[in-house]
Enzyme design. Structure first.
Site, PDB file in Angstrom:
ATOM      1  N   GLN A  37       0.830  -1.201   0.000  1.00 48.47           N
ATOM      2  CA  GLN A  37       0.000   0.000   0.000  1.00 48.47           C
ATOM      3  C   GLN A  37       0.870   1.258   0.000  1.00 48.47           C
ATOM      4  OE1 GLN A  37      -3.287  -2.077   2.862  1.00 48.47           O
ATOM      5  NE2 GLN A  37      -3.524   0.121   2.670  1.00 48.47           N
ATOM      6  N   GLU A  89     -13.330   5.351   4.137  1.00 45.96           N
ATOM      7  CA  GLU A  89     -13.387   4.642   5.407  1.00 45.96           C
ATOM      8  C   GLU A  89     -14.559   5.025   6.282  1.00 45.96           C
ATOM      9  OE1 GLU A  89      -9.379   5.642   6.402  1.00 45.96           O
ATOM     10  OE2 GLU A  89      -8.589   3.906   5.344  1.00 45.96           O
ATOM     11  N   ARG A 115      -9.656  -0.559   7.105  1.00 45.57           N
ATOM     12  CA  ARG A 115     -10.545   0.400   6.453  1.00 45.57           C
ATOM     13  C   ARG A 115     -10.955   1.539   7.378  1.00 45.57           C
ATOM     14  NH1 ARG A 115     -14.335  -0.995   1.571  1.00 45.57           N
ATOM     15  NH2 ARG A 115     -14.716   1.112   0.866  1.00 45.57           N
ATOM     16  N   CYS A 116      -9.950   2.100   8.053  1.00 44.65           N
ATOM     17  CA  CYS A 116     -10.239   3.275   8.861  1.00 44.65           C
ATOM     18  C   CYS A 116      -8.934   4.007   9.086  1.00 44.65           C
ATOM     19  CB  CYS A 116     -10.842   2.905  10.214  1.00 44.65           C
ATOM     20  SG  CYS A 116      -9.686   2.098  11.318  1.00 44.65           S
TER      21      CYS A 116
END
Lengths: 289, 800
Positions: free
Chosen positions: B238, B754, B385-386
């Site tokens: 990522q 997110e 996802r945050c």
């Protein structure tokens, strides 16, 4: 997908399969849809030295009426069960249950014979075959025998099928017109085994339950045929009290293990709840209400 | 000869396909045809394959490792153990959190499935054959699985390697299993507010260990070119640029001799931020063998070893007056980081941005204390996802507000309206140290309440309750903090968390732009092109976006924590504006006017008060042929953007559930999600992000949990058990929006990927618990599986 080393056979006829099984015994595994065996091989939990792929044998496929019985070839896929007009008309519990097995991709490969013969208590067809009083035709080089589904299962992945035998077809006594049937399954998600499921067939005559059969999925080492549960509604009007008694009997028969699907108490309760719901639906189908 | 009709201003705007356009995703053409290029699609000549021997135990000493039989297996070329890596200094690696993690188990194993040896072979099958032949002799040690016992005097010591260290990268510690203690807020004033308050509530709320479980697992292909000494690593990264720097630091290879390439990535969700032993072992094996080496995780490897998320054990408290006006917030958190502290977040923040705990509420005073501990479980603690630990904080405050509503008997929407930070209070300084940029919470919630007929739902619920049925209404009004971040308080291994964009305009007026971020499905090729399209007046279809190759892309910190649009998106706008400035000089030169006479209009510079203009397309050609004296040819630039603040997206969600009181089955009848992410770049991409985030929120709330038994065996590390909902289970979503632009971002955007996960999880929990509220239930622990919901039904006797 990194299985161990194995020899691959793709015979064209049942006799060839039987010859290979006779020769190789428990060194060989029969590959039909592969949806139980291949995942085990992928993890190398199963490492058969020989794989006998029966998918080239047309004689093992198909669904047909044969006198008083419906015959399902062992290599018939779940998708073919769902698409069968004969089953939809005369034995609707099978296509209805097949639609609850996994997902379309799996159903296009997975077979009824594999589901029945593998001895996995999570499989759906064994309880249904018990409720329908089906028999399995088992062939070896030495001949052929028929074993009732109710007598076939001995434990987790353990059945009376011998190493040299092949399940070739399933014979279901054609249910009489008016028999109501239902398969109720609770699961976590598409593709999962049942938390608990119940198969019920019942016939009504003069407002009384003339005949019934009840079997449970995935709440024991094998599918469980519960004559006590069926007895609780036989001869009754299938009123609330009778249904309650049948559900209690099903719960008494259930012996689930705790797993990520739920606690023993929960899965036992669901065996009762699914039995209850399957009886109610089978009854409404039997009485046309 | 007829002249083509002049396009109207609106038609010209539309032809650009810029900000605000619901443009189809450019990358989907390859994805939906199965033509993406993922790391496992990469096949290099002579490529070898590696696979791991993994620990059977959660905690054990390694007495011996026998590799002879494995080396006899045809195709097996090498079996690498910690002893082989030690001379290279690669048997341990530094973590992004200042700790270190074993690459291959060094004398002991710390969690089940930990990497012990790396088998290199000519193909995957041979590698697996080799793995089966490696024999490891263990001496089992007592495992520590329950984090609440980690700091006991007699707790087994997990990390002998750091047992006597005063700190392990994040400040002082007081026990061999202790990692850090982090306090924020005014403890004294908070305690005083609690002591004086009419009403206080306190609830133990756990956010279980879960896993991002991207569809594509982690993996890499490492290739050392012996002729030029250049190491190329294709992998699921990522943050490829950070990986390059870290690889350079730990191998002492020159950074210019390392090329990191992130090809298409099949979802990351935080799982692909960190460095894993597979990357190091593949690179080491390639250096030693001179062949490219591929390592690809299995699903079990992914779920059981690469980074998990959450595992926060929280006790939250609110002090309030009798009308439900919140006076203070207090939280104590025990954070289970597993065997190594490999959480991935800005290094100054051991508990991430957890002090966003005040949420959307104007709370005068608060205090938070977080303690991190080691256990014999897989390492991690990533932001699934945050933004870093924001979802844990949002979950806690959104649950606590519901508990307070029940305590004070104030409606759960009304209590939120009473406590919101009001629009006039922005920029708003929270008691836990943040400055919220902008927001309008009351408008958002009221819009959702009207859309779902909230009053009508409450009436229906009352009738259902009277009839013995269970219906729940969940409200979640969350505020996020994303876009890490300002370099003054955000860095990773010392690298400031800016991001970058480089733009080149070609002579014929098309564009290539490269950014320091890396899409994993977010649609960057589409949305970044739209930002540049609007800024440059060049159709987004003619703008190619590239990311992920460190040899070509400008340096950036990568994609996670909803930072791409807030940081790299801002860099894209800044770079485009620099280009436009130069374009203006060229236009003035060609049109022979002064720059002051030119005004920008959609796709061209126009001489004010006349019909004379020059399009960007024409200017692009002039940039390569006719530039004013003293100006360099070409039309390209780069921008590095250090955000002045985080951004604070928010939303209001309402979830309605019906519960089968006999089976514990929860049916989500309705889910209405209003999100405010500031300026909306591509509404279709935003909707897609919200659908995906809500699906993951549903998964977490209803079923995702990484469970261990008391001996440290990981249970259910396959998709048979780990809950990835299919289209059948996933509810239908209704989406809505308000637009409160970010005041400090060049185009006013805040980030969206997110929010739905952060806000969605408490909406589900709040709905399910609300269904039981009239029976006095204040909390039920996640995940809300059928079995656990039934447990509550059974305890209350509601299933009879």
């Amino acid at each position: 997908m990194t299985p161990g080393v194995f020899e691959y056979h793709r015979p064209k006829a049942v006799d060839e399969v039987l010859a290979l099984l006779g020769q190789l015994g428990d060194d060989a595994k029969v590959l039909a849809g592969g949806h139980s065996l291949v995942p085990m091989m992928k993890l190398r939990l199963a490492e058969p030295a020989h794989l006998i792929d029966i998918n080239a044998i047309d004689a093992l496929r198909g669904i047909r009426q044969d006198g008083a019985a419906i015959i399902i070839g062992a290599a018939t896929t779940q998708a073919e069960v769902i698409a069968s007009d004969l089953l939809v008309a005369k034995c609707s519990i099978l296509p209805e249950a097949a639609a609850q097995i996994a997902d379309p991709q799996v159903r296009n490969c997975a077979t009824v014979g594999g589901n029945c013969a593998n001895g996995d208590p999570g499989n759906d067809d064994p309880a249904i075959m018990m409720a329908l009083d089906a028999s399995y035709v088992l062939r070896s080089q030495g001949g052929e025998r028929q074993v009732a589904a109710r007598d076939f299962y001995e434990g987790v992945y353990a059945t009376v099928l011998a190493d040299n035998e092949l399940l070739t077809e399933i014979r279901i006594p054609t249910p009489a017109a008016g028999v109501g049937m239902s398969y109720q399954k609770i699961k976590r998600k598409v593709g999962d085994y049942a938390i608990a499921a119940a198969a019920v067939t019942l016939a009504m005559a003069d407002g009384r339950c003339a005949d019934a059969a009840i079997a449970l999925t995935n709440v024991g080492d094998t599918a469980l045929f519960s004559s006590a549960a069926a007895d609780a509604i036989k001869g009754t009007s299938v009123d609330a009290a009778a249904i309650d008694a049948a559900a209690q009997a099903a719960m008494a028969a259930a012996a689930p293990a705790e797993d990520l699907r739920g606690t023993v108490a929960y899965r036992t309760a669901m065996a009762g709840q699914m039995t209850r719901r399957a009886i109610v639906q089978a009854l409404s189908r039997a009485t046309g209400s | 000869m007829s002249e083509a009709r002049e396009l109207t201003l609106e038609e010209r705007e539309a032809s650009i396909g810029g900000i605000g356009t619901a443009r189809k995703r450019k990358e989907d053409a390859r994805f939906i045809r199965g033509q993406g290029n993922y790391v496992d699609d990469i096949k290099l000549p002579g490529m070898l394959h590696g696979d791991f021997v993994r620990s059977a135990h959660a905690h054990a000493l390694i007495k011996s490792i026998s590799t002879e039989a494995a080396l006899e297996v045809p195709g097996v070329l090498a079996v690498v153990t910690a002893k082989d890596l030690e001379p290279l200094g690669l048997h341990w690696m530094p973590t992004l959190a200042g700790d270190k993690a074993a690459v291959l188990a060094d004398k002991k194993v710390h969690f089940q499935n930990q990497e012990i040896a790396f088998v290199v072979a000519t193909d995957r099958y041979a590698a697996m054959d080799g793995v089966q032949k490696v024999e490891v002799e263990y001496e089992a040690l007592p495992p520590l699985i329950d984090p609440t016992t980690a700091l006991d005097d007699d707790a087994p010591i997990i990390r002998d390697d750091v047992a006597s260290n005063d700190e392990v990268g994040q400040g002082p510690r007081h026990h061999p299993n202790h990692i850090f203690e982090w306090n924020v807020g005014d403890k004294e004033a908070t305690d005083a507010a609690f002591a004086a308050a009419e009403i206080t509530i306190r609830e133990k709320i756990a956010y279980p260990r879960c896993h991002p479980s991207p569809l594509e697992t982690c993996g890499c292909v490492a290739s050392m070119d012996a002729t030029n000494g250049k190491l190329t690593v294709y992998g699921t990264f990522q943050a490829p640029h950070v990986v390059r720097t870290v690889v350079s630091l730990i191998t002492s290879l020159a950074e210019s001799n390392i090329r990191i390439v992130s090809p298409d990535i099949g979802g990351g969700f935080g799982n692909k931020v960190g460095a894993y032993p597979g990357y190091i072992c593949a690179a080491a094996a390639s250096i030693v063998t001179g062949h490219p080496v591929k390592w690809i995780e299995s699903r079990i490897d992914n779920l059981s070893t690469t980074a998990f998320a959450r595992d926060y054990h929280m006790v939250g408290e609110l002090a309030a007056d009798k009308d439900g006006k919140i006076l203070a917030v207090r939280a104590e958190v025990l954070a289970d980081h597993g065997a190594f502290n490999t959480h991935a977040q800005p290094m100054k923040w051991p508990a991430g941005l957890f002090n966003i705990l005040t949420g959307s509420y104007d709370i005068p005073v608060g205090h938070v204390s977080v303690n991190g501990v080691y256990t014999n479980k897989a390492p991690g603690g990533v932001a699934y996802r945050c933004s870093f630990r924001v979802t844990e904080a949002a979950y806690l405050i959104e649950r606590l507000v519901d508990v307070l509503a029940q305590q004070t008997e104030v409606d759960k929407a009304e209590i939120r309206l009473r406590n919101f930070v009001q629009p006039a209070q922005f920029p708003y300084k929270s008691c836990l140290g943040w400055e919220y940029d902008s927001g309008d919470y009351p408008t958002a919630l009221k819009k959702v309440m009207a859309a779902v007929d909230y009053a009508g739902l409450r009436k229906e619920q009352a009738a259902k309750r009277a009839a013995g049925e269970l219906m729940g209404i969940g409200v979640s009004t969350f505020t996020e903090i994303v876009g890490a971040g300002p370099v003054r308080n955000c860095d990773i291994v010392g690298l400031g968390m800016f991001d970058s964009c480089e733009i080149r305009v070609h002579p014929t007026g098309s564009v290539i732009a490269r950014l320091g971020t890396k899409s994993q499905g977010q649609g960057h090729e589409t949305t970044f092109a739209q930002i540049i399209a609007t800024e440059l007046g060049i159709p987004s279809d003619n703008i190619v976006i590239e990311e992920g190759d460190t040899d070509t892309a400008p340096y950036g910190l990568g994609t996670y924590g909803s930072r791409s649009t807030p940081v790299a998106g801002a860099a894209a706008a800044r770079a485009a504006r620099k280009i436009r400035e130069k374009a203006k000089q060229i236009a003035a030169h060609v049109l022979e006017v002064s720059e002051q006479d030119l005004e920008w209009e959609v796709d061209r510079f126009k001489v004010a008060g006349s019909d004379v203009s020059m399009t960007m397309k024409a200017i692009a050609m002039a940039a390569y042929s006719n530039v004013p004296e003293g100006l360099e040819h070409g039309l390209e630039t780069a921008a590095y953007y250090d955000p002045p603040n985080f951004t604070y997206p928010f939303g209001a969600y309402i979830c309605v559930v019906d519960i089968d009181r006999f089976t514990g089955d929860v049916k989500v009848r309705r889910f209405y999600a209003l999100d405010d992410c500031g300026t909306r770049i591509n509404p279709m991409v935003i909707d897609g992000q919200i659908h995906g985030g809500l699906a993951e929120a549903f998964a977490i709330a209803m079923g995702q949990e990484i469970i261990y038994d008391e001996t440290g065996n990981i249970l259910g590390a396959s998709l048979m058990d780990y809950f990835l909902p299919s289209a059948v289970e996933t509810p239908t979503w209704e989406t809505d929006f308000t637009v409160t632009p970010c005041p400090h971002h060049p185009i006013g955007a805040k980030g969206i990927g997110e929010s739905p996960n952060v806000g969605g999880v408490p909406a589900f929990s709040n709905a399910i618990i609300d269904a039981f509220a009239h029976h006095g239930v204040r909390h039920m622990s996640m995940p809300h599986t059928q079995s656990k919901v039934w447990q509550t039904l059974n305890e209350l006797g509601l299933n009879k």
